[in-house]
Design a protein around this motif. Structure first.
Motif, short mmCIF file in Angstrom:
data_model
loop_
_atom_site.label_atom_id
_atom_site.label_comp_id
_atom_site.label_asym_id
_atom_site.label_seq_id
_atom_site.Cartn_x
_atom_site.Cartn_y
_atom_site.Cartn_z
N SER A 195 0.81 -1.22 -0.10
CA SER A 195 -0.03 0.02 -0.01
C SER A 195 0.83 1.32 0.17
N PHE A 196 2.13 1.23 0.46
CA PHE A 196 2.97 2.19 0.25
C PHE A 196 3.59 2.58 -1.06
N LYS A 197 3.84 1.49 -1.73
CA LYS A 197 4.79 1.50 -3.07
C LYS A 197 4.31 2.52 -4.06
N LYS A 198 2.85 2.52 -4.29
CA LYS A 198 2.43 3.51 -5.31
C LYS A 198 2.98 5.04 -5.13
N ASP A 199 3.28 5.51 -3.79
CA ASP A 199 3.43 6.58 -3.43
C ASP A 199 5.02 6.95 -3.33
N LEU A 200 5.67 5.72 -3.42
CA LEU A 200 7.28 5.87 -3.61
C LEU A 200 7.91 5.81 -4.75
N GLU A 201 7.16 6.01 -5.82
CA GLU A 201 7.59 5.63 -7.22
C GLU A 201 8.95 6.56 -7.65
N GLY A 202 9.89 6.06 -8.24
CA GLY A 202 11.12 6.65 -8.60
C GLY A 202 11.86 6.79 -7.08
N THR A 203 12.56 8.06 -7.10
CA THR A 203 13.45 8.15 -6.00
C THR A 203 12.61 8.85 -4.74
N PHE A 204 13.30 8.22 -3.49
CA PHE A 204 12.46 8.95 -2.21
C PHE A 204 13.72 9.16 -1.39
N VAL A 205 13.21 9.70 -0.17
CA VAL A 205 14.46 9.91 0.72
C VAL A 205 14.23 9.02 2.09
N ILE A 206 15.44 8.60 2.28
CA ILE A 206 15.23 7.67 3.87
C ILE A 206 16.21 8.72 4.57
N ALA A 207 15.82 8.89 5.74
CA ALA A 207 16.67 9.81 6.59
C ALA A 207 16.63 9.22 8.18
N LYS A 208 17.67 9.82 9.01
CA LYS A 208 17.66 9.48 10.47
C LYS A 208 16.35 10.08 11.14
N GLY A 209 15.67 9.36 11.83
CA GLY A 209 14.42 10.13 12.50
C GLY A 209 14.65 10.17 13.95
N PHE A 210 13.77 10.78 14.74
CA PHE A 210 13.89 10.81 16.06
C PHE A 210 13.55 9.49 16.80
N GLU A 211 14.01 9.42 17.95
CA GLU A 211 13.60 8.18 18.94
C GLU A 211 14.53 6.74 18.12
N LYS A 212 15.63 6.98 17.47
CA LYS A 212 16.46 5.97 16.99
C LYS A 212 15.43 5.16 15.90
N CYS A 213 14.69 5.67 15.14
CA CYS A 213 14.05 5.03 13.92
C CYS A 213 14.64 5.99 12.78
N LEU A 214 14.02 5.30 11.69
CA LEU A 214 14.23 6.09 10.24
C LEU A 214 12.99 6.37 9.62
#
Length: 143
Positions: free
Chosen positions: A24-43
């Motif tokens: 269900s998330f893939k359609k909104d992540l077509e092409g490039t997207f960004v993965i980053a450090k989050g708060f509380e030790k998550c991404l």
């Protein structure tokens, strides 16, 4: 209308740090997207559009304030562009993998305009340490 990622999903991470993303998330992540450090030790995962919106807000912060520079530097330096592989997985680079303390099992959360990836045990510990977080915060929100 903006993105709306919702739900909680459990996945395994393989030895090459690859993890599936909920269909269900893939359609909104077509092409490039960004993965980053989050708060509380998550991404965090942001679509390219959401990252652009966030970057514009960060760019509006005054660079004359030390805290603004530190936050912007840290947040942007911990972010990487990526894309789904042919099997619909993302490969989490070593720095982000170690930052989030990821192991074999993870939890992927839809959190409105972004996605979070947590190590399963870290997420369980976070929930156990904050059992009343929703009730406490909801008292402050105006909905």
């Amino acid at each position: 209308m903006g993105l709306m990622f919702i739900g909680e999903y459990n996945f395994s991470i393989d030895g090459s740090h690859r993890v599936n993303i909920p269909n269900s998330f893939k359609k909104d992540l077509e092409g490039t997207f960004v993965i980053a450090k989050g708060f509380e030790k998550c991404l965090y995962i942001f679509s390219s559009e959401q990252w652009r919106i966030l970057s514009e807000k960060l760019n509006e912060l005054s660079i004359t304030k030390s805290a603004n520079r530190m936050f912007s530097r840290s947040f942007n330096a911990g972010a990487y562009e990526t894309e789904l592989d042919v099997k619909g997985r993302i490969c989490i680079n070593k720095k982000l993998f170690e930052y989030a303390g990821l192991n074999k099992e993870c939890v992927i959360l839809g959190v409105g305009n972004h996605i979070e990836i947590w190590d399963e045990q870290v997420y369980e510990q976070y929930l156990n340490e904050n059992p009343d977080i929703m009730a406490t915060i909801s008292e402050e929100l105006v909905i």
